[in-house]
Motif scaffolding. Structure first.
Motif, short mmCIF file in Angstrom:
data_model
loop_
_atom_site.label_atom_id
_atom_site.label_comp_id
_atom_site.label_asym_id
_atom_site.label_seq_id
_atom_site.Cartn_x
_atom_site.Cartn_y
_atom_site.Cartn_z
N PHE A 11 42.77 39.80 32.17
CA PHE A 11 42.35 39.03 33.33
C PHE A 11 43.35 39.10 34.48
O PHE A 11 43.08 38.57 35.57
CB PHE A 11 42.13 37.57 32.94
CG PHE A 11 41.10 37.36 31.88
CD1 PHE A 11 39.75 37.50 32.17
CD2 PHE A 11 41.47 37.04 30.58
CE1 PHE A 11 38.78 37.32 31.18
CE2 PHE A 11 40.51 36.86 29.59
CZ PHE A 11 39.17 37.00 29.90
N HIS A 13 44.21 41.36 36.55
CA HIS A 13 43.75 42.00 37.79
C HIS A 13 42.89 41.07 38.63
O HIS A 13 42.80 41.23 39.85
CB HIS A 13 42.99 43.29 37.47
CG HIS A 13 41.70 43.08 36.74
ND1 HIS A 13 41.64 42.54 35.48
CD2 HIS A 13 40.41 43.34 37.11
CE1 HIS A 13 40.38 42.48 35.09
NE2 HIS A 13 39.62 42.96 36.06
N LEU A 14 42.26 40.08 38.00
CA LEU A 14 41.46 39.12 38.75
C LEU A 14 42.36 38.22 39.60
O LEU A 14 42.01 37.85 40.73
CB LEU A 14 40.61 38.27 37.81
CG LEU A 14 39.64 39.04 36.89
CD1 LEU A 14 38.84 38.06 36.04
CD2 LEU A 14 38.70 39.93 37.70
N ASP A 29 34.64 40.01 37.11
CA ASP A 29 35.04 41.38 36.80
C ASP A 29 33.77 42.22 36.87
O ASP A 29 32.94 42.21 35.95
CB ASP A 29 35.68 41.46 35.41
CG ASP A 29 36.26 42.83 35.11
OD1 ASP A 29 35.63 43.83 35.50
OD2 ASP A 29 37.32 42.90 34.47
N THR A 31 33.14 45.34 36.65
CA THR A 31 32.96 46.38 35.63
C THR A 31 32.38 45.78 34.35
O THR A 31 31.47 46.34 33.73
CB THR A 31 34.29 47.08 35.33
OG1 THR A 31 34.82 47.64 36.54
CG2 THR A 31 34.12 48.17 34.30
N GLY A 259 33.12 38.26 31.61
CA GLY A 259 33.33 38.89 32.90
C GLY A 259 33.54 37.93 34.05
O GLY A 259 33.60 38.35 35.20
N GLU A 352 36.74 48.10 39.69
CA GLU A 352 37.71 48.76 38.82
C GLU A 352 38.97 49.20 39.56
O GLU A 352 40.01 49.45 38.94
CB GLU A 352 37.07 49.97 38.15
CG GLU A 352 36.53 51.01 39.11
CD GLU A 352 35.81 52.14 38.39
OE1 GLU A 352 35.84 52.14 37.13
OE2 GLU A 352 35.23 52.99 39.07
#
Length: 368
Positions: A11, A13-14, A29, A31, A259, A352
């Motif tokens: 998580f 990257h969120l 997310d 992706t 997600g 991504e």
């Protein structure tokens, strides 16, 4: 039951993608969600049934389009106004309103507007009174009824053996029968609930005056991979598109299939507790009796969100606490994502490459 088996790294990257935005935030997310949409389509193909995703989870015309593009036979929604909002956003389909509607004058006029925007409208009914106004009415040529059958959830729906009798009293075309295996929501309950869905629908179908060609619809995320068998012709599934803590703890989805999360900031830190800027107005007080706390913090997996105020979330910490401090951002996995989405005006799709795109929750509200 413990807070949850979530790896905080998946998580991160969120948080990074939305660092320049004020918290709390609803972050997607993209992706993972795209994979979840395709996975449901593949479940339908594997079992030889149609899928009809329930849009009350995401409240988004954009994601509705994606689900239709993935092969959904149509969509389900919770209310007439959700169906109206979807049509006004330019998404026209066979839309099923999956809760009984009593068509008084205001709801009848609402239905008239919905019918003008969609290919076909399927209305849930479990009594003759709810749809009686449609008998002989004009402007509703594309409206039909889905009779709801109670398969054990003990909410709405007629007893399976009474579905045929109800059908004979309704003056509107009958499109099919449906049930919701909501009693599947608990560890180890999905298999039995799926059997209940299939059994109830079989009984109801046997009693229908004209069973040929009817839609036979089962639906819940926990039973999605289990109920797609004769006589079921379609699956209605909502939560799987986003996932949440509850579905993960039941084993309906894997942790890496979640997600959607709330990014929140720590506003108070002490050895025994944290306080977040996400409270009941952000993540709601929805908590199943078998779950501890009001969500999961992957960054501190043994902590428990023990109290929610309107704009505060209080987290109890144990001796395994991390070095989290005031000002740090963390991801919170809500217990139940559906009402959480309805708390936000927009959600942030992170792709991504880590790029963030804000999209409106354009079907938010729409409760009538």
């Amino acid at each position: 039951m413990s807070p949850g088996p979530f790896d905080p790294a998946i998580f991160d990257h969120l948080i990074d993608a939305t660092r320049d935005l004020p918290t709390p935030l609803l972050v997607i997310d993209d992706t993972v969600v795209a994979a979840n949409i395709l996975r449901l389509a593949e479940v339908g193909e594997e079992h030889g049934v149609d899928v009809r995703p329930h849009i009350k989870t995401h409240k988004s015309s954009l994601l509705s389009r994606r689900q239709l593009d993935a092969g959904a036979v149509g969509l389900a929604c919770a209310t007439l106004s959700e169906a109206l909002g979807l049509g006004e956003a330019g998404v026209s389909t066979e839309i099923m309103v999956a809760a009984p509607v009593f068509l008084d004058r205001p709801k009848t006029e609402l239905l008239r507007r919905v019918a003008a925007l969609h290919d076909r409208v399927l209305l849930a009914a479990d009594s003759p009174e709810g749809t009686r106004v449609l008998g002989g009415a004009t402007g509703f040529d594309n409206v039909a009824v889905m009779i709801e059958v109670d398969s054990g959830n003990d909410r709405t729906g007629v007893a399976p053996e009474d579905a045929g009798d109800l059908a004979s009293t309704i003056e509107v075309p009958i499109a099919g029968i449906f049930t919701h295996g909501g009693h599947s929501y608990g560890p180890g309950k999905a298999s039995a609930a799926a059997d209940d869905e299939v059994r109830a629908l079989s009984t109801a179908l046997d009693g229908m005056p004209d069973p040929d060609g009817l839609i036979v619809s089962a639906g819940s995320t926990p039973t999605a991979t289990l109920a797609g068998r004769d006589p079921v012709t379609e699956l209605r599934v909502g939560t799987s598109v986003f996932g949440d803590r509850q579905q993960t703890m039941m084993g309906s989805i894997e942790p890496d299939q979640v997600g959607t999360a709330v990014v929140t900031t720590i506003i108070h830190a002490a050895p025994d507790k944290l306080v977040l800027d996400a409270g009941a107005k952000t993540v709601t007080k929805d908590r199943a009796e078998w779950l501890d706390g009001y969500g999961a913090l992957p960054a501190e997996p043994n902590s428990t969100i023990i109290r929610l105020y309107d704009n505060h979330g209080v987290v109890s910490r144990d001796e395994t606490r991390s070095g989290l401090k005031v000002g740090e951002r963390v991801v919170l996995i809500p217990n139940h994502i559906c009402p959480v989405v309805n708390c936000f005006d927009e959600m942030h799709l992170v792709d991504e490459d880590g790029a963030d795109t804000a999209i409106p929750v354009d079907l938010r509200g729409n409760l009538a």
